[in-house]
Design an enzyme around this catalytic site. Structure first.
Site, PDB file in Angstrom:
ATOM      1  N   THR A  76      33.829  25.774  37.746  1.00 16.92           N
ATOM      2  CA  THR A  76      33.047  25.991  38.970  1.00 16.92           C
ATOM      3  C   THR A  76      33.980  25.942  40.177  1.00 16.92           C
ATOM      4  O   THR A  76      34.822  25.047  40.280  1.00 16.92           O
ATOM      5  CB  THR A  76      31.957  24.907  39.111  1.00 16.92           C
ATOM      6  OG1 THR A  76      31.168  24.931  37.938  1.00 16.92           O
ATOM      7  CG2 THR A  76      31.085  25.161  40.331  1.00 16.92           C
ATOM      8  N   ASN A 102      40.680  29.478  37.413  1.00 17.00           N
ATOM      9  CA  ASN A 102      40.569  30.718  36.653  1.00 17.00           C
ATOM     10  C   ASN A 102      41.075  30.485  35.227  1.00 17.00           C
ATOM     11  O   ASN A 102      42.210  30.054  35.041  1.00 17.00           O
ATOM     12  CB  ASN A 102      41.373  31.835  37.329  1.00 17.00           C
ATOM     13  CG  ASN A 102      40.911  33.182  36.841  1.00 17.00           C
ATOM     14  OD1 ASN A 102      40.922  33.440  35.650  1.00 17.00           O
ATOM     15  ND2 ASN A 102      40.483  34.018  37.762  1.00 17.00           N
ATOM     16  N   HIS A 135      34.888  40.385  44.799  1.00 11.45           N
ATOM     17  CA  HIS A 135      33.992  39.896  43.751  1.00 11.45           C
ATOM     18  C   HIS A 135      32.594  40.488  43.937  1.00 11.45           C
ATOM     19  O   HIS A 135      32.269  41.000  45.001  1.00 11.45           O
ATOM     20  CB  HIS A 135      33.884  38.365  43.805  1.00 11.45           C
ATOM     21  CG  HIS A 135      34.994  37.653  43.107  1.00 11.45           C
ATOM     22  ND1 HIS A 135      36.086  37.155  43.771  1.00 11.45           N
ATOM     23  CD2 HIS A 135      35.179  37.353  41.794  1.00 11.45           C
ATOM     24  CE1 HIS A 135      36.899  36.581  42.899  1.00 11.45           C
ATOM     25  NE2 HIS A 135      36.376  36.689  41.695  1.00 11.45           N
ATOM     26  N   LYS A 139      28.435  36.116  44.287  1.00 11.83           N
ATOM     27  CA  LYS A 139      29.351  34.962  44.327  1.00 11.83           C
ATOM     28  C   LYS A 139      29.072  34.125  45.573  1.00 11.83           C
ATOM     29  O   LYS A 139      28.966  34.659  46.679  1.00 11.83           O
ATOM     30  CB  LYS A 139      30.802  35.445  44.291  1.00 11.83           C
ATOM     31  CG  LYS A 139      31.804  34.310  44.142  1.00 11.83           C
ATOM     32  CD  LYS A 139      33.181  34.844  43.802  1.00 11.83           C
ATOM     33  CE  LYS A 139      34.245  33.764  43.819  1.00 11.83           C
ATOM     34  NZ  LYS A 139      34.022  32.702  42.831  1.00 11.83           N
TER      35      LYS A 139
END
Ligand SMILES: NC(=O)c1ccc[n+]([C@@H]2O[C@H](COP(=O)([O-])OP(=O)(O)OC[C@H]3O[C@@H](n4cnc5c(N)ncnc54)[C@H](OP(=O)(O)O)[C@@H]3O)[C@@H](O)[C@H]2O)c1
Length: 245
Positions: A76, A102, A135, A139
């Protein structure tokens, strides 16, 4: 391995599929709807928890796992202002915590390349650095955790920069590294690091084709974390030759 999934959105569902493909059992699924109703006993059925939820819920979920002695793997993003508090909670309960902004192998190779390029270009001089990330429109955080990691790594390797700033916030000073965050359609994740002079430009970029790369990394991290205490990250999982990345 018995896994608890905390957060059952796009990532939670991808992780469930990859975990089952690798022969693991998902014994608990937690999302916002049932979080308050799930007991400590239910969590303790799992050997490890994988947490991909929302920025406001992450730290509370980590404490829940630490308190119950369940190692937690989390991806997260958007909770960095609570980093110190989370570190204190982990220490207090002697919990197991694996965090990565990531989990994709490709992105972690890209981090390595970014650090190397930043050092090279700082030595060359005359090039200004900027970062761009794109993104999907759902998001919640901007810039994302991956872009922040890229920015921190440039700052650590190029003495001209002391901090990063989201482009558009306010004018930049010379020691601030500009970060642009764009939100478009269903883009899984694109990151670009640009080194530009008045004469030319060098750019490195990473494009994720699907969420499966993140999901696989998280499940491999969960396999690594079973029975562990302490704090870990991708550099504990990935080595190239003798070098940790
Ligand atoms: N590190 C990485 O490699 C990586 C890769 C991709 C994404 N991410 C990050 O992972 C997070 C999740 O991404 P996503 O795309 O899966 O998001 P998403 O589709 O919006 O899913 C979020 C999930 O969290 C649940 N949730 C909300 N509050 C909760 C709580 N208090 N306790 C437990 N679960 C709760 C939501 O439940 P409801 O459905 O009931 O609302 C939903 O299932 C984001 O922060 C994202 O930036 C990280």
């Amino acid at each position: 391995m018995k896994i608890a999934l905390i957060g059952y959105g796009k990532m939670g569902k991808a992780i469930e599929r990859v975990a089952r493909e690798r022969g693991h059992e998902v014994v608990l699924i937690v999302d916002e709807n049932n979080r308050r109703a799930v007991t400590d006993e239910a969590l303790r059925q799992a050997e490890v928890a994988i947490e991909f939820s929302v920025p406001g819920a992450a730290a509370g979920n980590y404490e829940w796992c630490f308190r119950n002695g369940i190692p937690v793997v989390s991806g997260t993003t958007g909770w960095s202002e609570r980093e110190e508090e989370v570190a204190r909670l982990r220490e207090k309960h002697d919990g197991g915590f694996f965090y990565a902004s990531n989990f994709s192998l490709g992105v972690n190779l890209f981090f390595h390349l970014n650090r190397w390029l930043a050092r090279l270009m700082a030595g060359a001089g005359g090039y200004d650095v900027s970062i761009e990330e794109i993104h999907h429109a759902h998001k919640l955080d901007a810039p994302g955790g991956t872009a922040i990691t890229l920015a921190r790594d440039v700052i650590a390797n190029d003495p001209r920069y002391t901090s990063w700033k989201l482009r558009g916030d306010s004018p930049l000073s010379g020691d601030e590294l500009p970060v642009t965050a764009l939100r478009e359609g269903e883009v899984t994740g694109i990151h670009r690091v640009k080194h530009a002079s008045t004469l030319d430009e060098i750019q490195i970029s990473h494009t994720a084709y699907s969420r499966d790369g993140f999901a696989l990394g998280a499940v491999i991290a969960a396999e690594f974390m079973s029975g562990k205490r302490g704090t870990y990250g991708m550099s504990d999982l990935i080595t190239i030759g003798n070098e940790k990345i």
